[in-house]
Structure formats: C-alpha cells, structure tokens
Enzyme design. Sequence first.
Site: not given
Lengths: 495, 503
Positions: A182, A158, A78
């Site tokens: 998330s 997210s 990420k």
Amino acid sequence: MTELNKLTLSDARDALRKGDTTSVELTEACLKAIDAADALNAFVHKTPEIALERAKAADARIQAGDAPAMCGLPIGIKDLFCTKGVDSQAASGILEGFKPEYESTVSQQLQDSGAVMLGKLNMDEFAMGSSNETSVYGNAVSPWRREGDDAPLTPGGSSGGSAAAVAADLCLAATGTDTGGSIRQPAAFTGITGIKPTYGRCSRWGVVAFASSLDQAGPMTKSVRDAAMMLEAMCGHDPKDSTSADLAVPNFEAMLTGDIKGKKIGIPREYRMDGMPAEIEKLWSEGAEMLRAAGAEIVDISLPHTKYALPAYYVIAPAEASSNLARYDGVRYGQRATVEAGDGITEMYEKTRAAGFGHEVQRRVMVGTYVLSAGFYDAYYNRARKVRTLIKKDFEDVFAQGIDAILTPATPSAAFGLGEMTDADPVQMYLNDVFTVTVNLAGLPGVSVPTGLDSKGLPLGLQLIGRPWEEGDLLNTAYALESAAGFVAKPGQWW
Amino acid sequence: MLDLTYELPKPKVIAGAKHDWELVIGMEVHAQVSSNAKLFSGASTKFGAEPNSNVAFVDAAMPGMLPVINEYCVEQAVRTGLGLKAEINLWSAFDRKNYFYPDLPQGYQISQLYHPIVGEGEVLVELGDGTARLVRVERIHMEQDAGKSIHDMDPNMSFVDLNRTGVCLMEIVSRPDIRGPEEAAAYIAKLRQIMQYLGTCDGNMQNGNLRADVNVSICRPGQYEKYQETGDFSHLGTRCEIKNMNSMRFIQQAIEVEARRQIAIVEAGGTVDQETRLYDPDKGETRSMRSKEEAHDYRYFPDPDLLPLEIEQAWVDDIAANLPELPDEKKARFINDFGLSDYDASVLTADVESAAFFEETAKGRSGKLAANWVINELFGRLKKEDHSITESPVSPAQLGGIIDLISSDAISGKIAKDLFEIVYTEGGDPAQIVEERGMKQVTDTGAIEAALDEIIAANPAQVEKAKVNPKLAGWFVGQVMKATGGKANPKAVNELVAKKLGE
C-alpha cells in the site's frame, strides 16, 4: 525560487535553514495548492488552522536555532493514523465523526520533529484496496493522465491520497502504511518514492489496524533522500507497541553515498510472471543494468515459494482483519445504525456493520472469518502461516548467500483507469500486490523508486528489497538507482 | 516431601431409579490476579469504582490501541503455578478468542489457548475426615476478563461497565479428578487457600474474583476406574458445563442437581447433550445457555499484536526461592513441631493470618495450649462478633501472656477465661490485670487451710458423710473455691481436702 510546494523535503529544509523562506510561506503554498486540487480528492480532512499554528511555532524554533530534522516542513497524514482531535476514520463510514483523544506514535514523532500537518489523506477503506476506490470519501484521483487521454486514473492504493498529494505537490511528503504494498504500489503509480521499513521499525500504536502482523508505516516522498530523512523521524522503539523493535535508529540520510560498488543485487527469476508486459520487463532489466553500471554485481536468484505468497497473504491478512475490525460494533464510538423496536444486540451489530463497512471490507471480514472457522483453520490459516515461514526462509537463504538487495518490478503494470476493475473478479485487483506482498510476509524493508515512463507517459517503478533492519543500506542502493534513472517527469497540471 | 498420609475419599454415589451412579467433575476456575493494573493496560483494577472510570484506551478497544503485557501479572501466574507444583512454560503465547458481546470491546478476548504459561500441577484436597484426593491441574493460562453488561437499569437500554474489562484472570483447569460436590467445594477452597498464601488472588467469591465453570458427567460404578486405566473418556458420560458459579454452596447444589438431571435422562433411555448450562439457585435447576444454532465458533488464532511470551529460568527460580511456606507444608510443620492434631493444624493454617497469629502466640510456649486458646477462645470469641483474625483486639503477645500465667500456675483455667474476656473487651497487659485485680491463684496452703477449716467446722454432718463416701469430697473443694473467689489453686485444695477428711 520555484513554487514552494514543489520543493522536496530536503530542499525545503535547506531553504528554511538558510532563511530563504519560512514554514508559514511553505505551508500557505501547500494549503493554496490543496484548495485548488479538490478534483484530486486527496485531502479528505483539511487542517489549515493546525498547519499555520504549527508553522508559526516551527518558524520560531528555526529562528531560535532549535530546529529538529523535520522542522517547518508541511506534510499530509494518511487517514489511517489517529490524530488527536482531528477526524480519523480510516476512510470508513463506520468511523464517521471519530476524533481520537490520542495521537499515533508516528504522527506524534513527526510533530515532535517539527513537521506541519496539513490534513488527512484519502485511502482505501481500512487500507483494503489497491486503487483507492473503496474509500467512503470516494476515490482519490491520480494527477497523472495517459498521453492524449482525459480518463481519470487510479493513484493506486491503499495510500492513494498520499501518493496523489505528493505527486501533485500538494504537500512536500506524506505518511503511508503498507500491509501488502500500500505504500510501494501507489508510489510506483504516481512517480514518487515510498519505503515500507522492516516490520517493527515504525510503531503501530495509534494506527488503525488492518492486519497487525503485516502493517507498517512509512514515508511517501519526492526523492530517496526525503524518504531517508522522513523515515528517520517516523521510526524508533515504542514501548506501547509490543512488536516494535528496540533498536537504535541510524542516520539514514548520512548513509546516502550512492556508492554501491561490490554490492550483490539479486534478480529473482520467479518474479518474471507469465504475461508480464514487455514494458515492465524492459524497465526491470534497465534497472539492473543501471545498478551494474554503478558497480553492483547482478545475480540471478531463486525465491521458490513466491507463487504461494499472494494466496497466503489473502488468507492471513483477512484473518487478522476479521478480528481487528470486530471492535467496530457501534457500541462505543463511530456510527451506530438506527435500530427498530424489538431489535436486539445482534440486529444492532448486523445493521451497524452492514451500513458502516463497504463491500470490500465486508468481503475480507467474511473471508477472514471463514479461514479461521472450525474445520477450515488448518486448511487455510495454518497452511498460510507455513507458507509464510517458507517465504521468509527463501529470503533468508538468498541473504545468507551474500545478496545485499533484491530488484523487482513494483507493480505488474502502470496505473489503470478508475472504474476499469469495477466489474472484474476481485482477484484481478489483488494481483496488483503480486510483487509486494512477499516483502510484508517476510517482514522485510522494501522501497519503490520511479525509474521510467510507459509508452503512454505513465510512471513505472522498481522495487528494491533489503535485509531486515538495513533500511540505510537499502536506501543507498535506491539512491544509486534513482541517480542513474534520473526520473524527473511530473504530471501536467489539469486540475 | 509431606509425611502426611491420607485415604482416598469415596466417590459420591447417587441412586437412580434403576442404578447407582457416580459423578465425575472437572473444574475451570477463574481467579482474578491480585495486581494494581490490568493485564494489558495501566488502568486500575480497584473494585467498586465509578462505572467506566478504570478504563484505558486499549481496554475500550479504541482504534489503533495495542496491548502491552503487565509483567507483574506474569509473575503472579508463575507464582501460582509454582504454588501448585506445576511445570512453568518458559515459552507461552497469546491467542484471540473471537466473539461479539458489548462487554467485550475488542470483539475478542486475549487468552492462551495453544501455549499456556503453566502446565501440569496438583492440588491436595482434604475432606476434613482424614481423607484427601490429589487433584491434577492440567494447565493455567492468563486471559482478560470481560466487562459487565447491565440490563436492568432501563426498560429499553442496556448499559456496559468496562472497569473489569482487561483485568487479568488465571484460568486454572483441573483434570476430571473430582468425584463429588463436597470435593468440588473443597478443591476450590484449597485453591483459594493456596492463592491467598501466595498473594496471587484474594479469593473473594462475592466480588467475582474467584469463579468456576464446573464440568459434570455421570457414570456407572467401575467405569471411572476404566477411564483411569486407559485415559479413554468414552468410559465416562457426556459432560455438561455449568458456567460462572461464584458460591461454594451453589456449586455443590448445582453439581447434585445437574447429576440428577443427567441420570434421569439416561435412565429414561435418552442421551445427554454436551452443552453449556446455567444454574438457577431460585428454581434449583440448571438450564441450557444457548441453542446449537448459536453455538460459538471462537476462531482462536495467535494474537499478532503480542510477541510470544518468553521468560527466563533464572527469573522463575528467583520467584520460587521467594515463595512463602504453603498450606500443606505449614500444616505438616505445625503437626511435627507443635505436636498439634491434624484437625487443629488444619484450622490454624486455614489462612496465613491465623497461622501467623498462632505461631507468634506459641513461640516459647506450649503449642497445644496455644492452639487451644487460639482456636477455642479467640476464634470462638471473634466469630461471635463476626470479626476476622486481623480484627482481633487481642494480640498474640496478650494471649501469650495469659497462657504464661496459666503455665506458671499463677491463675487457674477458669480465671484465665475471665481474664481473656477482660483483655478482649478492655485491653491491657494480662499480668498487670491479674496483679491489680487480685486474680492471682491462691497457692498459700495456710490460707486455703484456714478456709477449709472453717467449712469443716460449720458442716459436721457433711464431714461424716464424706468420710463414708469419699466422692463427696468434691463438695468441700467447691466450697473452698467459692470462699476464695475461685482463686485457690485447685490442686492444692484437692490435696488439703483429702488430707483433712482422711484425719
């Protein structure tokens, strides 16, 4: 052999050990899949050179019989994780061009464990969002589509890029972070597994901070076994993070027996929200039934302060974020707006932050600044902290009653269409986190497991919440649920 | 514990156009903790390094960087608290003070607003005239220092040096117990002395390692006593805070100037605004730092990157057990054990090095004599060359040797001064120098008598005069000393002169 990029982590590991394939082959298969999947906008910084170099090194280690747990396995990282010499911008314009001189502890541990980084994954800006639509790179797109409908769907947020990449087999697994859901929400939206470990299990060092008291990294994978395997490589005590727990890391994978006989699974009545879609309610009761069939005892429990969790979360998280994001001021790194003659430092800050931050980030910085300001601190921030203590106590009480894990839906619905929420009240978007934020507020481990499809063929997930530091036991319950649910659906490839 | 008794000093009174006014002063002293590394990073705290060379990633607030507490800084804060006889809080916590400035990379300063590590303590402030005041310390907390903004290097740009960013400061907050500019300076001097004894702050004000924010208000005589009785601040005037002072002299000037400004306002029927001000020593005035619109709302909240700081009583006890002797105790001991005057004891305990030098010199010798020599001769000589005691070319053993020669009547006080100068400039063992250079006092009455006889024989008129007026005997003594090169034992000479003239 199936296409290599479609393997699970554990299958790929076994194949590597047996000599059925090499890390370079696995990596090349993933790189090829990534290049063919630009339409998903999952990988935002590709690092094929680094990947192949590490794959070669991994193959050498495997040959030498010196292969650590994740050796040779290609994964995505990420964008919130700082990776040395590689763009790390938390999907924000303000960090455009930022290449850190350091590697986050979690990504370093994965690297030390032999994992191969394929590149950086899309996300909501500074991890603030539930649809990946706040990203400066533009949103990632879910590989899933509703049956008979080409409308692009959100992969969730997210960690939307991570979810899309794993679900679309662009990588074998990915790292995510979870501040209010998330990891778990995008995992549920894309039919994969994601675990947020106990707060303090994974080091936050080198992970761009959103809300420090809530942020936790975790794996996003194709199976519960993979999650156990990857979590073990990611977590552990880090003296560089004062909130990191000095606890031994168990062999999580070895705890996956599937035996949950006698376990007490709580079903919290407060999670049965008004207007909950029938499909979600059905999924939930079926999940409970599966666990009962596997030998667990299903217990009706109460977590009375649940309804205050979302508002408390949306006070605490922005409050911390408003302070954590103050460092993005254009002075030392990242973007600085062009200033005009006569502009002073205040104008430089204002122009830099106005141009560098997206609207959702600006909204949360403003909310956070407001709730911490003189005269409002007690009414908002302090009250939210008290609520947080009560929520934590709700969980402690049920665990004290002998509950081993709590089963809830992961999300209030299946994935929604990109752009569908654009004009909605931001609170509508925040409601996505309604089942997940309690877990962050209480610092508990929570795992999302795909267990079914909705009527339009979209994946749905259930969440299991465990006792603090008992990720192994929690993953075993998740493993039992996964085995019983037998979720095997994959998105059809349209990209 | 201390058997020293003091009278309270009189508060400073300033005569306004209409009334007399008294001053009420409270101080926030920022003391840089002596430590090799910063409060939350391993970067060096060394002064004077190349700009931006002592900066860790966390000091520069790089994304994802986290603070980790430096245990030694905690120990130093605890040690300081113990030195001020303060309550040590076993549970304390860090808060963020949020504001934007380029020399504050995080956009917040990590400090301890709600739960400081040290609670109430006290400082005995002596004014040197036999008066002293016990100033109460409200709290001490740890916090990060900011960096340095440099605005005068370029016409269009400002520069930032982060070397100082994150260095550990102790903020020592006093109660409004200080009643005048001299007391304020004496308070800082005493704090500095204690911290130097403890080794927790070097007290270097020039380098900014010790700075103070001074809160000044005025009140009519009698009001302060009402505040003391009730604890009600409304009996006192509105205070203004003069920021960031790093000179004793300027602190005193600023307090006086600020008090006069407030008096003028109040006597003209106005009201003092509570605000932050800066002292301009060139213009001799204080001025407002920022307008109300720019007033900061620091949005303090607990730092989520740091767990509460929990320390153990046993650890505190261990630090307490190893505290050095502090100035007040040392002074009392010097007075009691060496029979020194209050003044001499104060001078000798001003710093650890002087006190140690004195103690070693006085070991097995007359304390008073040793004190005289250390203070009058050695300190005087060092001061002439602007040297500190640690730079003294004369060691305690050498000075002790000189004192021994005086005590054994081997040399006279006058010769001793010459000997001191030789030892100071040339070095060497005093006894040996005396021996080699024939500086020994002549106590042999035969030799003295011979010299005296010669003088008497040569000055019959003087002898007659002296017989009438015995006060003139001193002339003969002087002549003998001159003839013997000052080495004759004055006592022996006096006796002989008296005897001979009496015949």
